[in-house]
Design an enzyme around this catalytic site. Sequence first.
Site: not given
Length: 560
Positions: A192, A476, A120-122, A47, A450
């Site tokens: 992702c 998630s 990455c998502d955060k 990521c 998650e």
Amino acid sequence: MKRSDALTKGIKRAPARAMLRAVGFTDKDFGKPIITVACPYTNATPCNAHIQDLGNIALSEIEKKGGKGFIFGTPVVTDGETMGMEGMKYSLVSRELIADCIETMHEAYSADAAFTLSGCDKTIPAALMPLARNNNVGLTLYGGTIRPGKYKGKDLTIVSTFEAVGSYIAGKISDDELHQIECHSCPGNGACGGMYTANTMASAIEALGMSIPGSASHPAVDKHNKISVKKVQDIKKSITALFMLLEKNIRARDIITKKAFENAITVVLALGGSTNAVLHLIALAHEAEINLTIDDFTRIGKKIPLIGNFKPFGDYVMEDLDNIGGVPMVMKMLLDAGHLYGDCLTVTGKTVSENLKNAPKRETNQNVIYSLEKPLSPPQHHIIILRGNLAPDGAVLKLSGKEMKFHSGPARVFNCEEEALDAILQGKIKKGDCVVIRYEGPKGGPGMREMLSPSSALMGAGLGKDVALITDGRFSGGTHGIMVGHIAPEAERGGPIATIKEGDTITIDLAKRTVDVELSNVEIKKRLTKWKAPKAQYTRGVLAKYAKLVSSASKGAVTS
């Protein structure tokens, strides 16, 4: 006068200039605007493994525009790798930590503007939170989606591997098939690939107006794992926009308004985005001092159909959206239908309507994005806000277009994720059960892990349509099935979920938008009088600090 003059101008600043000369500054550089470049790089995850390269391209572009860049790194905690283990407790915590790191660097050096990268998502909400908090001049850019993996002619994502574990345990696939899926799921750098949290939040922030149009869907790399041409162009366009914002003194809160948040929510619901968007958008609104609540998702959700056919519940990945016009194409559809505010300002200096004037129209010979007239599912068939005696302050259900209306069954109670996963993999969970995972909330986890491992195990075992999973933790973006998360108040705070016993009947009623345990209020209060909060697992360090500061999930799990 520039803001950064406080760092570089005057006799008293000679020591600062002396140190800056050591890193390459010259006399003429002290008159240039200073741009902080937040670069959440690590080689621990695809990521963000390419983010340093993007940061270096940004530095070069800043120099070309007549600025000086201060580049720095931040922590990165990858959910896909830490999922199901103790390390996952640091994931949501890292959102706050990253935001604080960016604020610290930007404010300490009195920088004139900020350019923040994410992967990455955060890292995506974290890249914007400090700009909203301090009303800085700045914008953000998503590092891009991963390309889909391929195996036996099918697209793969990291969730393919999570679900393959459940399938393997259930005896549905062989050792070799599991290994092949593992080896082919992640072909290179990028976040992702489905409409999981990273791509959801990238789309939301583009809709919010804080990143340049089209950038959310652009792949991170090409087939040779080199930075994609589109992503290089995103950097160049972003830096051009940044200097325009600086020249015109357009600040974050000029763009981040209540109407802009409603645009972001609309796009999330239309695309079929992650439930984490509820948490992150409320947190962003808190930083911008805008009153956004879970009830806004309900209000907007009543009119927005599900048109995105994306994994984990659908068939496609983010690159497929990019190939047909990306987020601008979807926003153009929504704008023309009257679902977006077209007068919202964006980082281009133009309004949403102006940005979308030449956006591509939806192609009719594809089913990546359905039409609004004939959607994948009608309104209120994706992210649903529930209340009830089990969640007085709210909970979040991800329906993802399914026709499920009612589920009722016995509670199977677990006080942590690991206990629940073991029970699922050992075949102890049966059709009709309601798996309850508690003490995994923002304070109780701490960190609100998650539940992708247990949810994927349920899907892989063929129980996704028959077993509900209910938690004060979260899910998630890769999760699908009957999943109710963000239960508030959480168990650690003495919420009703703390009183549930093995065998209690839990009912999810979508007609009423409720999640209830079949206990009287008197019985719940009686049980709560006997309840005692468990002893804190962490008394020092980051997790202990977080547990003391963090708010409820219904308030965005913020610490400021």
